[in-house]
Design a protein around this motif. Structure first.
Motif, PDB file in Angstrom:
ATOM      1  N   CYS A 178      29.005  29.202  39.664  1.00 38.80           N
ATOM      2  CA  CYS A 178      29.488  28.285  38.999  1.00 38.80           C
ATOM      3  C   CYS A 178      30.397  26.891  39.330  1.00 38.80           C
ATOM      4  O   CYS A 178      30.643  26.084  39.624  1.00 38.80           O
ATOM      5  CB  CYS A 178      30.443  28.872  37.673  1.00 38.80           C
ATOM      6  SG  CYS A 178      31.552  27.757  36.530  1.00 38.80           S
ATOM      7  N   ARG A 179      31.475  27.275  40.041  1.00 36.71           N
ATOM      8  CA  ARG A 179      32.771  27.037  41.142  1.00 36.71           C
ATOM      9  C   ARG A 179      31.920  25.675  41.984  1.00 36.71           C
ATOM     10  O   ARG A 179      32.359  25.075  42.558  1.00 36.71           O
ATOM     11  CB  ARG A 179      33.635  27.577  41.188  1.00 36.71           C
ATOM     12  CG  ARG A 179      34.843  28.038  40.297  1.00 36.71           C
ATOM     13  CD  ARG A 179      36.010  28.705  40.354  1.00 36.71           C
ATOM     14  NE  ARG A 179      37.031  27.157  40.385  1.00 36.71           N
ATOM     15  CZ  ARG A 179      38.257  27.386  41.304  1.00 36.71           C
ATOM     16  NH1 ARG A 179      38.361  28.792  42.138  1.00 36.71           N
ATOM     17  NH2 ARG A 179      38.511  26.662  40.740  1.00 36.71           N
ATOM     18  N   ASP A 180      30.569  26.717  43.042  1.00 30.63           N
ATOM     19  CA  ASP A 180      30.135  25.485  44.004  1.00 30.63           C
ATOM     20  C   ASP A 180      29.185  24.681  43.098  1.00 30.63           C
ATOM     21  O   ASP A 180      29.362  24.074  44.258  1.00 30.63           O
ATOM     22  CB  ASP A 180      29.530  27.391  44.630  1.00 30.63           C
ATOM     23  CG  ASP A 180      30.229  27.761  45.373  1.00 30.63           C
ATOM     24  OD1 ASP A 180      31.861  27.373  46.122  1.00 30.63           O
ATOM     25  OD2 ASP A 180      29.960  28.533  46.780  1.00 30.63           O
ATOM     26  N   GLY A 181      28.885  24.795  41.747  1.00 32.15           N
ATOM     27  CA  GLY A 181      28.008  23.912  41.865  1.00 32.15           C
ATOM     28  C   GLY A 181      28.747  23.068  41.001  1.00 32.15           C
ATOM     29  O   GLY A 181      28.473  22.184  39.590  1.00 32.15           O
ATOM     30  N   GLY A 182      30.172  22.881  41.301  1.00 30.00           N
ATOM     31  CA  GLY A 182      30.434  22.127  40.157  1.00 30.00           C
ATOM     32  C   GLY A 182      31.142  22.370  38.475  1.00 30.00           C
ATOM     33  O   GLY A 182      31.605  21.685  38.672  1.00 30.00           O
ATOM     34  N   GLY A 183      31.110  23.348  38.317  1.00 33.22           N
ATOM     35  CA  GLY A 183      31.978  23.852  37.244  1.00 33.22           C
ATOM     36  C   GLY A 183      32.891  24.362  37.061  1.00 33.22           C
ATOM     37  O   GLY A 183      33.719  24.613  38.284  1.00 33.22           O
ATOM     38  N   GLN A 184      33.542  24.642  36.094  1.00 28.73           N
ATOM     39  CA  GLN A 184      34.754  25.091  36.106  1.00 28.73           C
ATOM     40  C   GLN A 184      34.805  26.759  35.666  1.00 28.73           C
ATOM     41  O   GLN A 184      33.836  27.471  34.471  1.00 28.73           O
ATOM     42  CB  GLN A 184      35.744  24.375  35.144  1.00 28.73           C
ATOM     43  CG  GLN A 184      36.330  23.041  35.800  1.00 28.73           C
ATOM     44  CD  GLN A 184      37.476  22.588  35.067  1.00 28.73           C
ATOM     45  OE1 GLN A 184      38.060  23.054  34.646  1.00 28.73           O
ATOM     46  NE2 GLN A 184      37.387  21.473  35.049  1.00 28.73           N
ATOM     47  N   ALA A 185      35.966  27.884  35.988  1.00 29.25           N
ATOM     48  CA  ALA A 185      35.455  29.253  35.439  1.00 29.25           C
ATOM     49  C   ALA A 185      37.002  29.666  35.135  1.00 29.25           C
ATOM     50  O   ALA A 185      37.980  29.417  35.325  1.00 29.25           O
ATOM     51  CB  ALA A 185      35.106  29.953  36.813  1.00 29.25           C
ATOM     52  N   GLY A 186      37.080  30.593  33.974  1.00 23.93           N
ATOM     53  CA  GLY A 186      38.950  31.018  33.623  1.00 23.93           C
ATOM     54  C   GLY A 186      38.004  31.986  33.010  1.00 23.93           C
ATOM     55  O   GLY A 186      37.264  32.828  33.513  1.00 23.93           O
ATOM     56  N   ILE A 187      39.040  32.920  32.286  1.00 25.84           N
ATOM     57  CA  ILE A 187      39.282  34.308  31.804  1.00 25.84           C
ATOM     58  C   ILE A 187      40.256  34.328  31.224  1.00 25.84           C
ATOM     59  O   ILE A 187      41.382  33.828  31.223  1.00 25.84           O
ATOM     60  CB  ILE A 187      39.495  35.036  33.803  1.00 25.84           C
ATOM     61  CG1 ILE A 187      39.222  36.599  33.246  1.00 25.84           C
ATOM     62  CG2 ILE A 187      41.028  34.878  33.768  1.00 25.84           C
ATOM     63  CD1 ILE A 187      40.552  37.701  34.618  1.00 25.84           C
TER      64      ILE A 187
END
Length: 329
Positions: A178-187
């Motif tokens: 996700c982050r490599d694709g420019g998105g944001q990740a959370g938990i």
């Protein structure tokens, strides 16, 4: 053309089985009130058999959040694992009908059945969850498609996944894609006992991920202190964005130097199942659509208040209409 999703979730695909039960029943059955306990297959079957007037629904923390986001009109997908049995087919079909793409087909082989959580709802609305993980415990990196996780604007992860090594690997792979694709990740921290089990990993994730959602008990457990203020101060220094819910009290959101404290209108719960999941749905809807911190928090509170007003972990009202009525959209 590969589809892009506004929000992709990864977590345990669990069929929620709800029934009402009083405190004496919980005591008789050896059920700890108000928390999630993992149970083995035999105990799961015994508890399932003890439930009167069962209500069945597709559940799992992140899946419930996605259902809320789907009802708000966002494009969503869920990375989960179910068996090709009656409950698994029910789960996949219901997710699709709710507007969330269930991207992994039910698995035809293997001995483990589809996961289920026996949820006993007390007269005060508190819920006691007894979860048999079944095939969800086998969710692994091979279940994470590059096209799904890598094309997510936002990826939402469930702390419970860390209970199994393969789930942890799936989680890490999805976040990286996700982050490599420019998105944001959370938990979502998921549960204070989950935090106790995985404190070192979760502290690392607070530093690495873009946002973290937890309640008061989860944050104080994470930093091993009774002082919420100092726990949140430490979390805010570590993380891009933190959110702390406090069961009917003000919600605190901190992003760098920006802080929002959102008051909560207390609602007597009919069933607290899904309160945190739908808070996350409201918050993430605001976040992904570019709302400010206070608006994100208010949306989360409205969504949580709606879901605790009825049985079941997913919204029944038109959430967009509720947001409009409050002047939030």
């Amino acid at each position: 053309m590969t589809k892009s999703y506004e929000v992709v979730g990864i977590g345990n695909a669990v069929v929620d089985v709800l029934a009402q039960a009083d405190d004496s029943f919980l005591e008789l059955m050896g059920i700890q009130k108000g928390i999630m306990q993992l149970v083995e297959r035999e105990r799961g079957e015994m508890l399932y058999g003890s439930m009167k007037e069962r209500v069945q629904a597709p559940g799992g923390s992140v899946a419930n959040t996605l259902a809320g986001l789907g009802s708000l009109g966002l494009s969503t997908a869920f990375i989960g694992r179910v068996h090709d049995d009656a409950l698994g087919r029910f789960y996949a079909d219901e997710m699709e009908q709710d507007g969330t793409a269930f991207v992994n087909a039910p698995v035809p082989d293997g001995e483990l059945p589809t996961s289920r959580s026996m949820i006993f709802v007390s007269p005060d609305g508190e819920r006691s969850m007894n979860t048999y993980l079944g095939i969800s415990s086998e969710l692994g990196p091979e279940d994470v498609s590059d096209d799904v996780a890598g094309r997510a604007k936002l990826l939402f992860l469930e702390g419970y996944l860390y209970d199994k090594p393969k789930g942890k690997d799936a989680f890490e792979r999805a976040a990286k894609l996700c982050r490599d694709g420019g998105g944001q990740a959370g938990i979502a921290l998921s549960d204070p006992f989950c935090v106790d089990r995985h404190r070192r990993d979760f502290r690392r994730l607070v530093k690495e991920l873009d946002f973290v959602i937890g309640n008061q008990q989860e944050w104080t457990s994470l930093y091993e202190t009774d002082d919420l203020g100092s726990a949140l101060e430490q979390a805010a220094a570590d993380s891009g964005l933190i959110v702390c819910t406090r069961s009917g009290h003000d919600v605190v959101l901190v992003k760098g130097d920006e802080e929002a404290v959102v008051p909560v209108n207390y609602v007597t719960p009919v069933d607290a199942t899904g309160a945190g999941d739908q808070f996350a749905a409201g918050f993430l809807y605001g976040y992904v659509t570019g709302a400010d911190l206070a608006t994100c928090g208010r949306m989360g509170c409205i969504a949580a208040a709606e879901v605790i007003g009825h049985m079941g972990p997913r919204p029944e009202a038109d959430m967009k209409a509720l947001f409009k009525a409050e002047g939030l959209i």
